[in-house]
Design a protein around this motif. Structure first.
Motif, PDB file in Angstrom:
ATOM      1  N   VAL A 208      38.976  33.906  45.524  1.00 25.98           N
ATOM      2  CA  VAL A 208      39.450  33.302  44.284  1.00 25.98           C
ATOM      3  C   VAL A 208      40.836  32.718  44.515  1.00 25.98           C
TER       4      VAL A 208
ATOM      5  N   ARG B 107      46.823  37.859  39.598  1.00 20.33           N
ATOM      6  CA  ARG B 107      45.693  37.334  38.830  1.00 20.33           C
ATOM      7  C   ARG B 107      44.858  36.450  39.743  1.00 20.33           C
TER       8      ARG B 107
ATOM      9  N   GLN C  24      47.208  33.887  41.656  1.00 15.27           N
ATOM     10  CA  GLN C  24      48.469  33.573  40.982  1.00 15.27           C
ATOM     11  C   GLN C  24      49.227  34.884  40.906  1.00 15.27           C
TER      12      GLN C  24
ATOM     13  N   HIS D 238      42.969  40.662  36.435  1.00 16.87           N
ATOM     14  CA  HIS D 238      44.419  40.819  36.477  1.00 16.87           C
ATOM     15  C   HIS D 238      44.782  42.260  36.791  1.00 16.87           C
TER      16      HIS D 238
ATOM     17  N   CYS E 243      41.179  33.993  39.683  1.00 14.43           N
ATOM     18  CA  CYS E 243      40.123  33.394  38.853  1.00 14.43           C
ATOM     19  C   CYS E 243      39.084  32.703  39.722  1.00 14.43           C
ATOM     20  N   GLU E 244      37.838  32.867  39.325  1.00 13.54           N
ATOM     21  CA  GLU E 244      36.750  32.082  39.895  1.00 13.54           C
ATOM     22  C   GLU E 244      36.057  31.411  38.720  1.00 13.54           C
ATOM     23  N   HIS E 245      36.180  30.098  38.689  1.00 13.31           N
ATOM     24  CA  HIS E 245      35.710  29.309  37.551  1.00 13.31           C
ATOM     25  C   HIS E 245      36.428  29.795  36.288  1.00 13.31           C
ATOM     26  N   VAL E 246      35.726  30.319  35.306  1.00 22.79           N
ATOM     27  CA  VAL E 246      36.371  30.763  34.070  1.00 22.79           C
ATOM     28  C   VAL E 246      36.542  32.277  34.006  1.00 22.79           C
ATOM     29  N   VAL E 247      36.092  32.998  35.039  1.00 19.55           N
ATOM     30  CA  VAL E 247      36.208  34.459  35.063  1.00 19.55           C
ATOM     31  C   VAL E 247      37.483  34.840  35.811  1.00 19.55           C
ATOM     32  N   CYS E 248      38.355  35.608  35.151  1.00 18.86           N
ATOM     33  CA  CYS E 248      39.631  36.009  35.749  1.00 18.86           C
ATOM     34  C   CYS E 248      39.792  37.521  35.705  1.00 18.86           C
TER      35      CYS E 248
END
Length: 135
Positions: A104, A118, A107, A127, A120-125
């Motif tokens: 992913v 954090r 950040q 943290h 994210c892969e596409h819209v799945v995050c």
């Protein structure tokens, strides 16, 4: 010091200061403790300067009672090619999520001895907040 020796000394000093891999003094470098993952394991992650960027390696893992456990992920790189973006922010590169075996976009935000991580892969995050163990 002779003039030639001074020039050589200054040339070496300026070369050393300008080498991108000397990110060793960056505050993100050190060993960090993760929050428990879905398997309730806590990891220690060593963040190092890797060239002019940063990488993280899984040093060890522990259960929630603090007992060290062995996993096949110890010794593996968790992230690589992460760059400082200034003001305590880091990004770019790749972050490997062992639980689901995907990479992913990481950040990270550093605030004292806390590192907000954090991915994210596409819209799945996901943290976590990591805590510094050693500089």
């Amino acid at each position: 010091m002779r003039a030639l020796d001074q020039k050589l000394f200054l040339a070496v000093l300026f070369a050393a200061v300008s080498i991108p891999g000397l990110a060793l003094a960056d505050p993100i470098v050190g060993v960090w403790k993760t929050e428990p993952d879905r398997k309730k394991l806590i990891s220690h992650i060593k963040i190092s300067a890797c060239g002019d960027k940063f990488c993280g390696e899984i040093l060890s893992a522990y259960d929630t009672s603090g007992k060290e456990v062995q996993t096949p992920n110890i010794g593996k790189q968790l992230f690589w090619d992460v760059a400082s973006e200034g003001n305590g922010k880091y990004g770019g590169g790749d972050f490997w999520v062992p639980m689901i075996n995907v990479d992913v976009a990481p950040q990270m935000t550093l605030n004292g001895n806390s590192l907000s991580v954090r991915g994210c892969e596409h819209v799945v995050c996901a943290h976590q907040t990591w805590t510094r163990i050693t500089p």
